[in-house]
Each structure stands twice: as C-alpha cells, then as structure tokens.
Design an enzyme around this catalytic site. Structure first.
Site, PDB file in Angstrom:
ATOM      1  CG  ASN A 102      -4.271  -4.654   8.480  1.00 44.92           C
ATOM      2  OD1 ASN A 102      -4.843  -3.571   8.650  1.00 44.92           O
ATOM      3  ND2 ASN A 102      -3.113  -4.746   7.847  1.00 44.92           N
ATOM      4  CG  HIS A 136      -1.173  -4.352   3.222  1.00 47.72           C
ATOM      5  ND1 HIS A 136      -0.515  -3.387   3.962  1.00 47.72           N
ATOM      6  CD2 HIS A 136      -0.396  -4.611   2.154  1.00 47.72           C
ATOM      7  CE1 HIS A 136       0.616  -3.084   3.349  1.00 47.72           C
ATOM      8  NE2 HIS A 136       0.724  -3.813   2.256  1.00 47.72           N
ATOM      9  CB  SER A 155      -4.507  -8.581   0.938  1.00 43.66           C
ATOM     10  OG  SER A 155      -3.821  -8.606  -0.295  1.00 43.66           O
ATOM     11  CG  ASP A 165       1.453  -5.129   6.274  1.00 46.08           C
ATOM     12  OD1 ASP A 165       0.438  -4.930   6.955  1.00 46.08           O
ATOM     13  OD2 ASP A 165       2.195  -4.208   5.885  1.00 46.08           O
TER      14      ASP A 165
HETATM   15  C1  GRF Z   1      -6.415   2.083   3.419  1.00 49.16           C
HETATM   16  O1  GRF Z   1      -5.850   2.195   2.141  1.00 49.16           O
HETATM   17  C2  GRF Z   1      -6.019   0.772   4.051  1.00 49.16           C
HETATM   18  O2  GRF Z   1      -5.871  -0.257   3.125  1.00 49.16           O
HETATM   19  C3  GRF Z   1      -4.689   1.099   4.653  1.00 49.16           C
HETATM   20  O3  GRF Z   1      -4.797   2.423   5.114  1.00 49.16           O
HETATM   21  C4  GRF Z   1      -5.823   3.100   4.381  1.00 49.16           C
HETATM   22  C5  GRF Z   1      -6.814   3.579   5.396  1.00 49.16           C
HETATM   23  O4  GRF Z   1      -7.826   4.383   4.840  1.00 49.16           O
HETATM   24  N1  GRF Z   1      -4.355   0.135   5.677  1.00 49.16           N
HETATM   25  P1  GRF Z   1      -9.119   4.723   5.691  1.00 49.16           P
HETATM   26  O5  GRF Z   1      -8.634   5.355   6.989  1.00 49.16           O
HETATM   27  O6  GRF Z   1      -9.862   3.436   5.930  1.00 49.16           O
HETATM   28  O7  GRF Z   1      -9.882   5.691   4.862  1.00 49.16           O
END
Ligand code: GRF
Length: 192
Positions: free
Chosen positions: A109, A111, A138, A147
């Site tokens: 993932n 985050h 991260s 997370d």
């Molecule tokens: C990103 O900021 C990611 O870190 C978080 O959600 C957002 C997703 O953006 N988990 P996208 O859909 O990849 O444009």
C-alpha cells in the site's frame, strides 16, 4: 526472458498512482505486469484510464454486501486473473483479515504520511497542524492493522510556510508516483 510477476491493482478513485505503476510496467526490464485493475467503485476515474491502457478491469459496488463477502468476490477475480501481488492505490476500503491472510506478504500500500505518523485520513492537514518540518509518503506491506505493516520505503518533502493540505498533497503526490513503482519493483525482485 524473465517471467514478470503478475500484479493486481485495487483503486477507489482517481488512480494516479495506478497510472504511474502502469507507466513503469511498460519498461522491458520492469519485473511486473498489470493483469487486473479492480474497484469497489464503478465510477472510479481510474477504471477508464486502465481500460484505455488495455488492462482488464473489474468493478463492483460494495454497498449492501458484508465486508467478507465483498472481499471474497475481489479475491476470486484476482486469483482468476493469476495475480501474484496486489498493489493498493487509493483503495478506500479496509480489507478483511481473511483476505489479508490469503495474500500475506503480497499486498503493498502507499500511504500519504511518514509512517508511523498519521495513520488513517487527513494526513497532510495533521502534519501541518502539528508544525512538522516535513511530510511525505510511505510504501508498506499490508497487515491486518490499518496502515501498520513494515515500511519498505519513504519519501520526504518539506512543509513550506503557507502550505495547505491540498498544496502539500500535490507535492507529496509527485513523490508517490516515483516511490511506488520503484518500491514495487525492488520488492518483487527480492521476493518473486
Ligand atoms: C494517494 O495520496 C495515496 O497515497 C492515498 O490515496 C491517494 C490516492 O490517489 N492512499 P490516486 O487515486 O492514486 O490518484
């Protein structure tokens, strides 16, 4: 020729990280290929982006379904597509423990914080509010606690005077798009 690892990407929205991973996968020496993009939100903008790139998509609304039941549906799609690793990219649903157990060590993932700081939502607003000198993102292995899994890589960006959650998010996103495809590649090279 090396065999590429098959990746499934789960999204709920815009899909800009998904797009960065798709772009990286075009390189001959990239160790992965994307075989499926799946979403709990049939309206996710990223689905059209994936289809335009020639990638198979699956979308089904989670509304009215039990979490475990919905996760089984996604699991079946991923397995039918031959997926070996899952990349969560803005997937706004907590995964059931049974799902995560079935993919132990094979779900990553991204985050938008410097974990272990600011798990959950509104990460940028909380970093600004706290007066932190930097924010960031991260990439971590997904475990049953939200997370919380082992962090594989981070990128840091300065928080500037006058930053808003939106301006900081934009600056962090640039780093996300670099960090995620690269970390996925190195993780797969060391585990596939
Ligand atoms: C990103 O900021 C990611 O870190 C978080 O959600 C957002 C997703 O953006 N988990 P996208 O859909 O990849 O444009």
């Amino acid at each position: 020729m090396m065999t590429k690892a098959k990746i499934g990407i789960l999204i709920s929205g815009r899909g800009s990280n998904m797009e960065a991973i798709i772009a990286a996968a075009r390189a001959d020496d990239c160790p992965y290929e994307i075989v499926l993009v799946a979403s709990n939100n049939p309206e996710a903008a990223g689905l059209a982006t994936a289809r335009a790139a020639g990638i198979a998509t699956f979308a089904h609304p989670h509304t009215g379904m039990k979490r475990a039941e919905f996760d089984q549906l996604i699991d079946a799609q991923l397995r039918a597509a031959g997926v070996e690793y899952i990349a969560l990219a803005g997937y706004m649903r907590i995964l059931s423990e049974a799902f995560i157990d079935g993919w132990a060590g094979r779900i990553l993932n991204i985050h938008p914080s410097l974990l272990p700081k600011y798990k959950g939502l509104d990460t940028h607003g909380r970093a600004i509010e706290a007066g932190d000198p930097a924010g960031g993102c991260s990439v971590h292995i997904v475990t049953a606690t939200l997370d919380d899994g082992p962090v594989l890589a981070q990128a840091e960006v300065p928080i500037l005077p006058g930053d808003t959650p939106e301006s900081l998010a934009d600056r962090v996103l640039v780093e996300e798009h670099r960090l995620y495809p690269a970390t996925l590649a190195s993780y797969i090279r060391s585990t596939h």
